[in-house]
Motif scaffolding. Structure first.
Motif, PDB file in Angstrom:
ATOM      1  N   SER A   5     -44.938  52.771 -14.039  1.00  0.00           N
ATOM      2  CA  SER A   5     -44.357  53.886 -13.294  1.00  0.00           C
ATOM      3  C   SER A   5     -45.360  54.519 -12.331  1.00  0.00           C
ATOM      4  O   SER A   5     -44.975  55.297 -11.473  1.00  0.00           O
ATOM      5  N   ASN A   6     -46.639  54.182 -12.464  1.00  0.00           N
ATOM      6  CA  ASN A   6     -47.681  54.718 -11.587  1.00  0.00           C
ATOM      7  C   ASN A   6     -48.061  53.632 -10.582  1.00  0.00           C
ATOM      8  O   ASN A   6     -48.475  52.535 -10.959  1.00  0.00           O
ATOM      9  N   PHE A   7     -47.942  53.924  -9.279  1.00  0.00           N
ATOM     10  CA  PHE A   7     -48.197  52.907  -8.264  1.00  0.00           C
ATOM     11  C   PHE A   7     -49.648  52.458  -8.246  1.00  0.00           C
ATOM     12  O   PHE A   7     -49.925  51.276  -8.085  1.00  0.00           O
ATOM     13  N   GLU A   8     -50.591  53.382  -8.387  1.00  0.00           N
ATOM     14  CA  GLU A   8     -52.005  53.010  -8.363  1.00  0.00           C
ATOM     15  C   GLU A   8     -52.334  52.042  -9.489  1.00  0.00           C
ATOM     16  O   GLU A   8     -53.080  51.090  -9.307  1.00  0.00           O
ATOM     17  N   GLN A   9     -51.770  52.290 -10.656  1.00  0.00           N
ATOM     18  CA  GLN A   9     -51.981  51.402 -11.795  1.00  0.00           C
ATOM     19  C   GLN A   9     -51.350  50.030 -11.520  1.00  0.00           C
ATOM     20  O   GLN A   9     -51.940  48.986 -11.820  1.00  0.00           O
ATOM     21  N   LYS A  61     -47.746  53.784   0.955  1.00  0.00           N
ATOM     22  CA  LYS A  61     -48.597  53.081  -0.016  1.00  0.00           C
ATOM     23  C   LYS A  61     -48.119  51.642  -0.206  1.00  0.00           C
ATOM     24  O   LYS A  61     -48.929  50.723  -0.299  1.00  0.00           O
ATOM     25  N   LEU A  62     -46.811  51.458  -0.262  1.00  0.00           N
ATOM     26  CA  LEU A  62     -46.262  50.121  -0.447  1.00  0.00           C
ATOM     27  C   LEU A  62     -46.562  49.225   0.750  1.00  0.00           C
ATOM     28  O   LEU A  62     -46.858  48.043   0.591  1.00  0.00           O
ATOM     29  N   GLU A  63     -46.499  49.789   1.940  1.00  0.00           N
ATOM     30  CA  GLU A  63     -46.803  49.018   3.140  1.00  0.00           C
ATOM     31  C   GLU A  63     -48.262  48.561   3.142  1.00  0.00           C
ATOM     32  O   GLU A  63     -48.565  47.406   3.458  1.00  0.00           O
TER      33      GLU A  63
END
Length: 102
Positions: A5-9, A61-63
């Motif tokens: 659920s955490n993007f950085e992780q 962030k996804l890009e």
């Protein structure tokens, strides 16, 4: 399948997964319009990492993640991030010397 659920992780774990087996790692992303979610998946057929979001704020962030991972998969080094104002273009300089007219 591991759902993060955490993007950085997710980005960190996906990078580790790709580094461990680059020839067998696949990366997919899918937008589900009916749910309004973007789903990212990185797998090497043994471990599957998944991240889903419906937040528009995550798109930047996804890009960046997509560009970095695709560059690594192509065997090139990722370009450094550009300034927030967009790409900087220098005006073209006129050529020196005589130009030929046809």
């Amino acid at each position: 399948m591991v759902v993060l659920s955490n993007f950085e992780q997710f980005a960190e774990e996906a990078d580790k997964l790709y580094s461990s087996a680059p020839a067998y790692t696949r990366y997919t992303f899918k937008y589900r319009h009916c749910d309004g979610k973007l789903v990212l998946k990185v797998t090497n057929d043994i471990i599957t990492l998944t991240y889903a979001t419906d937040q528009a704020a995550d798109l930047r962030k996804l890009e960046k993640f997509n560009a970095v991972l695709c560059a690594r998969m192509c065997g090139t080094t990722p370009l450094p991030p550009e300034s927030e104002g967009g790409p900087s273009h220098e005006p073209s300089k006129p050529r020196s010397g005589k130009s030929k007219k046809r």
